[in-house]
Design a protein around this motif. Sequence first.
Motif, PDB file in Angstrom:
ATOM      1  N   ILE A 172      17.717  -9.728  29.422  1.00 28.69           N
ATOM      2  CA  ILE A 172      18.480 -10.236  28.400  1.00 28.69           C
ATOM      3  C   ILE A 172      17.537 -10.387  27.323  1.00 28.69           C
ATOM      4  N   ILE A 173      16.322 -10.760  27.475  1.00 28.80           N
ATOM      5  CA  ILE A 173      15.348 -10.913  26.520  1.00 28.80           C
ATOM      6  C   ILE A 173      14.487  -9.818  25.999  1.00 28.80           C
ATOM      7  N   CYS A 174      14.027  -9.086  27.059  1.00 31.70           N
ATOM      8  CA  CYS A 174      13.066  -8.058  26.900  1.00 31.70           C
ATOM      9  C   CYS A 174      13.397  -6.573  27.437  1.00 31.70           C
ATOM     10  N   GLY A 175      14.781  -6.282  28.076  1.00 35.61           N
ATOM     11  CA  GLY A 175      15.202  -5.094  28.171  1.00 35.61           C
ATOM     12  C   GLY A 175      15.478  -4.423  27.106  1.00 35.61           C
ATOM     13  N   LEU A 176      15.759  -3.061  27.511  1.00 31.21           N
ATOM     14  CA  LEU A 176      16.161  -2.032  26.533  1.00 31.21           C
ATOM     15  C   LEU A 176      17.251  -2.236  25.784  1.00 31.21           C
ATOM     16  N   ASP A 177      18.161  -3.163  26.248  1.00 33.85           N
ATOM     17  CA  ASP A 177      19.556  -3.542  25.456  1.00 33.85           C
ATOM     18  C   ASP A 177      19.205  -5.045  25.079  1.00 33.85           C
ATOM     19  N   LEU A 183      16.076  -6.613  17.721  1.00 35.27           N
ATOM     20  CA  LEU A 183      15.552  -7.262  16.483  1.00 35.27           C
ATOM     21  C   LEU A 183      14.393  -6.503  16.012  1.00 35.27           C
ATOM     22  N   GLY A 184      13.959  -5.277  17.009  1.00 35.54           N
ATOM     23  CA  GLY A 184      12.803  -4.464  16.661  1.00 35.54           C
ATOM     24  C   GLY A 184      11.412  -4.957  17.327  1.00 35.54           C
ATOM     25  N   PHE A 185      11.326  -5.556  18.312  1.00 32.99           N
ATOM     26  CA  PHE A 185      10.049  -5.829  18.749  1.00 32.99           C
ATOM     27  C   PHE A 185      10.071  -5.173  20.449  1.00 32.99           C
ATOM     28  N   GLY A 186       8.834  -5.456  20.898  1.00 37.43           N
ATOM     29  CA  GLY A 186       8.380  -4.656  22.176  1.00 37.43           C
ATOM     30  C   GLY A 186       9.584  -5.123  23.311  1.00 37.43           C
ATOM     31  N   SER A 187      10.176  -3.973  23.829  1.00 39.99           N
ATOM     32  CA  SER A 187      11.049  -4.028  24.794  1.00 39.99           C
ATOM     33  C   SER A 187      10.669  -3.084  25.931  1.00 39.99           C
ATOM     34  N   TYR A 188      11.212  -3.152  27.102  1.00 36.86           N
ATOM     35  CA  TYR A 188      10.989  -2.120  27.973  1.00 36.86           C
ATOM     36  C   TYR A 188      11.971  -2.004  29.182  1.00 36.86           C
ATOM     37  N   GLN A 189      11.695  -1.037  30.158  1.00 40.07           N
ATOM     38  CA  GLN A 189      12.755  -0.998  31.172  1.00 40.07           C
ATOM     39  C   GLN A 189      12.685  -1.998  32.271  1.00 40.07           C
ATOM     40  N   ILE A 190      13.827  -2.718  32.495  1.00 36.80           N
ATOM     41  CA  ILE A 190      13.949  -3.705  33.605  1.00 36.80           C
ATOM     42  C   ILE A 190      15.329  -3.298  34.432  1.00 36.80           C
ATOM     43  N   LEU A 191      15.185  -3.500  35.694  1.00 32.06           N
ATOM     44  CA  LEU A 191      16.284  -3.475  36.354  1.00 32.06           C
ATOM     45  C   LEU A 191      16.387  -4.631  37.254  1.00 32.06           C
ATOM     46  N   ASP A 192      17.459  -5.292  37.138  1.00 33.91           N
ATOM     47  CA  ASP A 192      17.600  -6.477  37.838  1.00 33.91           C
ATOM     48  C   ASP A 192      18.392  -6.385  39.084  1.00 33.91           C
ATOM     49  N   LYS A 193      18.004  -6.656  40.271  1.00 25.52           N
ATOM     50  CA  LYS A 193      18.893  -6.421  41.336  1.00 25.52           C
ATOM     51  C   LYS A 193      19.379  -7.813  42.020  1.00 25.52           C
ATOM     52  N   HIS A 244       0.289  -3.658  23.386  1.00 26.20           N
ATOM     53  CA  HIS A 244       0.444  -2.137  23.827  1.00 26.20           C
ATOM     54  C   HIS A 244       0.749  -1.486  22.268  1.00 26.20           C
ATOM     55  N   ASN A 245      -0.088  -0.525  22.124  1.00 26.55           N
ATOM     56  CA  ASN A 245       0.062   0.239  20.850  1.00 26.55           C
ATOM     57  C   ASN A 245       0.414  -0.666  19.469  1.00 26.55           C
ATOM     58  N   LYS A 246      -0.602  -1.749  19.615  1.00 23.58           N
ATOM     59  CA  LYS A 246      -0.522  -2.641  18.605  1.00 23.58           C
ATOM     60  C   LYS A 246       0.820  -3.732  18.347  1.00 23.58           C
ATOM     61  N   THR A 247       1.518  -3.624  19.477  1.00 24.63           N
ATOM     62  CA  THR A 247       2.788  -4.531  19.455  1.00 24.63           C
ATOM     63  C   THR A 247       2.695  -5.308  20.582  1.00 24.63           C
ATOM     64  N   PRO A 248       3.031  -6.802  20.543  1.00 29.64           N
ATOM     65  CA  PRO A 248       2.859  -7.797  21.378  1.00 29.64           C
ATOM     66  C   PRO A 248       4.126  -7.459  22.371  1.00 29.64           C
ATOM     67  N   TYR A 249       3.976  -7.419  23.592  1.00 25.76           N
ATOM     68  CA  TYR A 249       5.097  -7.396  24.676  1.00 25.76           C
ATOM     69  C   TYR A 249       5.120  -8.793  25.575  1.00 25.76           C
ATOM     70  N   ILE A 250       6.261  -9.557  25.645  1.00 29.24           N
ATOM     71  CA  ILE A 250       6.287 -10.626  26.528  1.00 29.24           C
ATOM     72  C   ILE A 250       6.679 -10.072  27.845  1.00 29.24           C
ATOM     73  N   ILE A 251       6.037 -10.315  28.922  1.00 29.67           N
ATOM     74  CA  ILE A 251       6.431  -9.651  30.359  1.00 29.67           C
ATOM     75  C   ILE A 251       6.773 -10.920  31.246  1.00 29.67           C
ATOM     76  N   ASP A 252       7.097 -12.123  30.892  1.00 26.67           N
ATOM     77  CA  ASP A 252       7.444 -12.938  31.694  1.00 26.67           C
ATOM     78  C   ASP A 252       8.180 -14.135  31.130  1.00 26.67           C
ATOM     79  N   THR A 253       9.603 -14.084  31.163  1.00 30.32           N
ATOM     80  CA  THR A 253      10.353 -14.947  30.460  1.00 30.32           C
ATOM     81  C   THR A 253      11.549 -15.820  31.178  1.00 30.32           C
ATOM     82  N   GLU A 254      10.827 -16.192  32.618  1.00 32.44           N
ATOM     83  CA  GLU A 254      11.570 -16.949  33.416  1.00 32.44           C
ATOM     84  C   GLU A 254      11.802 -18.506  32.847  1.00 32.44           C
TER      85      GLU A 254
END
Length: 448
Positions: A172-177, A183-193, A244-254
């Motif tokens: 919900i927070i960091c996924g591609l959608d 909002l134009g910030f670092g997002s990445y591929q996530i698959l919740d099972k 990553h590439n001068k952009t901050p990515y959040i990797i844990d939002t639990e």
Amino acid sequence: MNNLIYFECKQFVQYFENHAPGISDINIRVQMFVLEKIWSALPLDARCGKVRHFFGLRPNSTAKKNISFLVEKIRNVIMDHQNQGLILKSKITRNCIINFSQLLTDALRCVEQDCQDLTFQNLFLNGRHQEIKSITPLGQETHNQGKIPLLITFKNNVKIVYKPRSLASENIICGLDGIFSKLGFGSYQILDKGTYGYAAFISNTGNVLEETEVDEYTEKLFVIDKLARRIFLSDLHSTNIIVHNKTPYIIDTEVVMTPKKKFRKDGPQLLDDFPLAGYKSNTYIPDNSCKNIIFIKKSASVSFCSLKIRTKKKLNEENSLAIIHSNIQQKKSQKTSKQQAVVKQNKKIIDKAIEQLKNHRHRIVLLATDLLMNIITKPVKKGHKIFLDELSSQSLKDVGFQWTLSSTKANIFYGLYKQDILNNDVPIFYHNPKTSKVFYHKLCIGHF
């Protein structure tokens, strides 16, 4: 089989305690023991050459991190519990081996099954099936019967992170959608099972910024901090941010949707350990060696890997440090027009994300990790008393937490606490934002 492993662990712990002070190769001895016993701990349906390879049980295996992880964990168990009984230490040692064996076996089964799926392939593998190259642990702390994130590397060198828990909040927070993407910030591929999930592995790219880019980078952090305050996202310490590439990515939002009163005390923590910095040898060097490390080029490009001096004590130009730190502190106290605009212009997107997050339970940090790690190494009854005292303390009442565990459920709580001890797990808690209830494992212990 478990009884046999326990008996062998008991013999090993006894040997360790009798000889540890006088031998220099104790790590080698622990490693030999782990290599020998972990194979016995594997479920029968997993006894195949592939699993054996991923466990690092072949002489030419590259999966040494798995064995190193267990060696370190078992060594710490024996040393941390050195004033306690042999039976307890032997049980914990056995459980560490069995749990890690089960974790890797489950991960292997899930990944091999999921990578046949087109959704998984398109999201992570460029639309093609790939064989697994290695599986290794990320971190050291375990929860819920030895669970810990694992790094999955495929033969085409694509890396993803397997997490043995739901990744709904990350999606919900960091996924591609997710909200950050919109909002134009670092997002990445996530698959919740559901009970587990995957995320793209984000690596620090050795960021060397021009001086003119410093404000732009820090502004991104301040806007993320502002967004975190709207969705009550906390626990954003330095190891949960990758640049990553001068952009901050959040990797844990639990740790999200934290109750308001507690969040006012904790805050996002994003800027609490912001890397202090100063100039050194033409380069701007953060005070701590962490995953969100950045280097800002002053006049000449300097290799990321070649820089060794990263601490404030070794900096010569203290004045530069003071000026830069002052600017950061000043910015932290300002509400810039960009921060205000992001929240105002994207109110509908943020509100929608909040409604989605309300449908899931999330982790909540009731007690500090260091305190919990200390508690689980205490004698069981003493640690249990400290645990209860902390959970019913005035400091938690002050942030709105009401301890409501009834006497009839006290034995269940004690059993869950003892389970965490026997698995050498750090206890964790969950919060349901719809009901405000707080859970330890699946047991409701209170509410906000």
